[in-house]
Write a protein that holds these residues in place. Structure first.
Motif, PDB file in Angstrom:
ATOM      1  N   THR A 155      14.369 -28.201 -29.680  1.00 24.28           N
ATOM      2  CA  THR A 155      14.330 -29.381 -30.557  1.00 24.28           C
ATOM      3  C   THR A 155      13.938 -30.596 -29.716  1.00 24.28           C
ATOM      4  N   TRP A 184       3.294 -36.932 -37.895  1.00 15.93           N
ATOM      5  CA  TRP A 184       3.462 -36.075 -36.722  1.00 15.93           C
ATOM      6  C   TRP A 184       3.025 -34.655 -37.072  1.00 15.93           C
ATOM      7  N   ILE A 228       2.463 -30.580 -35.370  1.00 16.96           N
ATOM      8  CA  ILE A 228       2.593 -29.622 -34.265  1.00 16.96           C
ATOM      9  C   ILE A 228       1.893 -28.335 -34.675  1.00 16.96           C
ATOM     10  N   MET A 255       4.471 -27.895 -38.255  1.00 17.50           N
ATOM     11  CA  MET A 255       5.161 -29.093 -38.733  1.00 17.50           C
ATOM     12  C   MET A 255       4.136 -30.163 -39.054  1.00 17.50           C
ATOM     13  N   GLN A 308      12.715 -36.415 -33.296  1.00 18.34           N
ATOM     14  CA  GLN A 308      13.294 -35.175 -32.801  1.00 18.34           C
ATOM     15  C   GLN A 308      12.881 -34.042 -33.738  1.00 18.34           C
ATOM     16  N   VAL A 309      12.270 -33.030 -33.196  1.00 19.79           N
ATOM     17  CA  VAL A 309      11.802 -31.897 -33.991  1.00 19.79           C
ATOM     18  C   VAL A 309      13.009 -31.192 -34.603  1.00 19.79           C
ATOM     19  N   VAL A 339      12.279 -25.084 -36.273  1.00 18.22           N
ATOM     20  CA  VAL A 339      10.836 -25.229 -36.493  1.00 18.22           C
ATOM     21  C   VAL A 339      10.064 -24.499 -35.395  1.00 18.22           C
ATOM     22  N   LEU A 340      10.531 -24.627 -34.159  1.00 17.08           N
ATOM     23  CA  LEU A 340       9.822 -24.045 -33.019  1.00 17.08           C
ATOM     24  C   LEU A 340      10.467 -22.715 -32.602  1.00 17.08           C
ATOM     25  N   TYR A 351       2.661 -24.985 -27.631  1.00 16.40           N
ATOM     26  CA  TYR A 351       2.362 -25.792 -28.808  1.00 16.40           C
ATOM     27  C   TYR A 351       1.446 -26.959 -28.445  1.00 16.40           C
ATOM     28  N   TRP A 390       0.439 -30.910 -30.046  1.00 20.21           N
ATOM     29  CA  TRP A 390       0.921 -31.904 -30.988  1.00 20.21           C
ATOM     30  C   TRP A 390       0.079 -33.171 -30.931  1.00 20.21           C
ATOM     31  N   VAL A 421      14.132 -35.696 -40.410  1.00 17.01           N
ATOM     32  CA  VAL A 421      13.035 -36.598 -40.071  1.00 17.01           C
ATOM     33  C   VAL A 421      13.359 -38.021 -40.497  1.00 17.01           C
ATOM     34  N   ASP A 457       9.852 -28.519 -42.359  1.00 17.31           N
ATOM     35  CA  ASP A 457       8.619 -28.641 -41.560  1.00 17.31           C
ATOM     36  C   ASP A 457       7.524 -29.414 -42.287  1.00 17.31           C
TER      37      ASP A 457
END
Length: 526
Positions: free
Chosen positions: A218, A240, A242, A252, A264-265, A269-270, A276, A278, A427, A460
């Motif tokens: 994250t 944003w 990714i 995302m 902050q992701v 999600v990852l 990755y 971005w 988010v 996402d």
């Protein structure tokens, strides 16, 4: 001869108007006049002498009549276009005896249309030209042939392209508020409804993570300050994105008014040990986007907690080997269509099942967040008063991007009747009531949750075949009662898992005095 011996004439119109015979009335104010030919069946009496035609513009009320003699048709003239006339006839004999009225016939005199273009002459600026009927600006050139119908200096085609009215002189208007009139926008080759003709913001500069940096699952994404060369413009949104480097899948895509320079992701999600790419871009207060930033790269580290069996649930959150939340006689750990988690003390277990969801491919991962230390869930507007089960996050792989799915949630303890389901938006740092998308069974141990890939419940933000869902069950302030009453405190305590509540004390301590009293009661009960 008795009048009764005459039967009523069967009277009809041919509905023929001799358009070529239109003449100007005797009085100019009468406008255009028309004629109509009427015909009827003859009477058979030997002493029949003739017929009288009655007519007027009100049904059953005949203001005029004419004796047409012994004939079975007659043309009436001097009628006014656009009016409806009502006609009836009587027969009379050689002694002057007259019959009753025939059946009434109504007929509307058509408006003249000399050029046959469907527009009456009285409304046609060009009554002899079938290709033209309107001349909005009065320049003698019909709108079909005129490229600027309102004579405002801007071509009709350009006005239509930009949503302006080609029949209204709006040359001086400024719909986008940029200080440039529509006419000057046209002359300058710019758009009258957007700020595209002004300078967009500069593209963001990426600050962190650094290229190829190894990051947690994250990570925090950070960009440099917003800059727009136009005075008075300011930062309203940041978008944003990714992408997974291996296949360029967008994992995302979120646009935030809260996370403007730093994001902050969200959890899940990852994936661990994955490369990755971005990037970000800014939007100003006119909704004008900057160019996209350059692309940054990073690689995710291994997960913090071990998952020996690789089922997407950290070992420390796995349920016991005998757990069977869906009560189907088979241990949940032995099934691929259900994933279960438990809190560290084993007081609550939650399962997500996709058995009835034909368009869900698999449950990729699942996590039960029990403590505010695991992720910053700040005390923001809309947060439930208490979180009975903590914050549950899970990741679904669906058959097609954009799919709507319904999954089944199994609870080891019945949910309070005073609580509801909430979504946490990491988010925008907000909580949303999601009760309209959920349904409980009678015992409130099973819930059915409807989600959509790329919809409001998908953290996402993109329809990519992956749904990442942060979900919680909680009570609103006082469980729906007055927070200062004993009843409210009892409702609050009913909704709490008292053995686990200590992990939320730090977050809740910032709440109102009314809510402090509830925590004081919790401490006494404990």
């Amino acid at each position: 001869m008795e009048a009764e011996k005459y039967r009523h004439s069967r009277f009809q119109t041919f509905l023929l108007v001799a358009a070529a015979a239109l003449v100007v009335g005797f009085f100019p104010t009468a406008g255009f006049c028309a004629q109509v030919t009427l015909a009827w069946d003859a009477n058979s009496e030997a002493d029949l002498a003739g017929y009288i035609i009655y007519y007027g513009t009100a049904s059953g009320s005949y203001s005029q009549h004419v004796d047409v003699g012994n004939t079975t048709s007659h043309t009436l003239s001097g009628l006014t276009e656009g009016l409806t006339y009502y006609f009836a006839a009587t027969a009379y004999d050689d002694q002057g005896n007259e019959s009753g009225f025939s059946e009434q016939v109504a007929y509307t005199i058509p408006l003249a249309d000399s050029d046959g273009d469907g527009v009456p002459d009285a409304q046609d600026d060009f009554p002899a030209d079938p290709n033209e009927s309107v001349d909005t600006d009065g320049d003698g050139l019909g709108n079909n042939a005129d490229t600027d119908d309102d004579n405002d200096g801007m071509p009709d085609s350009w006005e239509v392209q930009y949503g302006l009215d080609p029949l209204v002189d709006d040359a001086a208007a400024d719909p986008d508020g940029d200080g440039i009139s529509n006419l000057d926008e046209y002359r300058g080759g710019t758009g009258p409804r957007t700020y595209e003709d002004l300078s967009p913001p500069d593209a963001p500069d990426l600050i962190m993570p650094l290229d190829d940096e190894l990051v947690a699952l994250t990570p925090v994404l950070q960009v440099d300050d917003f800059y727009d060369p136009d005075a008075g413009d300011f930062h309203t949104w940041t978008q944003w994105r990714i992408y997974r480097a291996a296949d360029n899948l967008c994992v995302m895509d979120v646009t935030s008014a809260s996370s403007l320079l730093e994001l902050q992701v969200p959890r899940l999600v990852l994936e661990e040990d994955t490369d990755y790419v971005w990037q970000a871009r800014f939007f100003n207060n006119h909704n004008t986007a900057s160019p996209w930033s350059s692309q940054g790269t990073f690689t995710t580290d291994l997960a913090e907690y071990a998952d020996v069996d690789g089922n997407g649930v950290a070992d420390y959150q796995e349920v016991g080997a005998a757990a069977d939340l869906d009560d189907d006689g088979t241990a949940d750990l032995d099934q691929d269509d259900i994933r279960c988690v438990t809190d560290p003390k084993g007081h609550i277990q939650i399962g997500i099942s996709i058995r009835e969801a034909d368009n869900v491919v698999s449950i990729a991962s699942m996590d039960l967040e029990q403590s505010a230390d695991d992720q910053e869930i700040i005390d923001i507007d809309g947060r439930p008063f208490s979180l009975k089960f903590g914050l549950l996050s899970f990741k679904l792989l669906v058959s097609s991007p954009g799919d709507e799915v319904t999954v089944t949630i199994y609870l080891s303890k019945a949910a309070s009747k005073k609580g509801r389901w909430y979504k946490y938006d990491p988010v925008e740092d907000r909580w949303l009531d999601y009760s309209d998308h959920t349904e409980f069974n009678d015992e409130r141990t099973v819930a059915y949750l409807t989600l959509q890939d790329g919809g409001d419940g998908d953290a996402d933000g993109v329809a990519n075949g992956i749904i990442v869902d942060p979900l919680a069950f909680g009570l609103d302030s006082g469980g729906g009662s007055s927070g200062s009453s004993d009843s409210a405190l009892e409702d609050f305590v009913e909704g709490l898992d008292l053995n686990n509540m200590s992990c939320f004390i730090a977050t809740a301590s910032a709440r109102s005095d009314e809510r402090h009293s509830a925590f004081d009661l919790w401490r006494e009960i404990r």
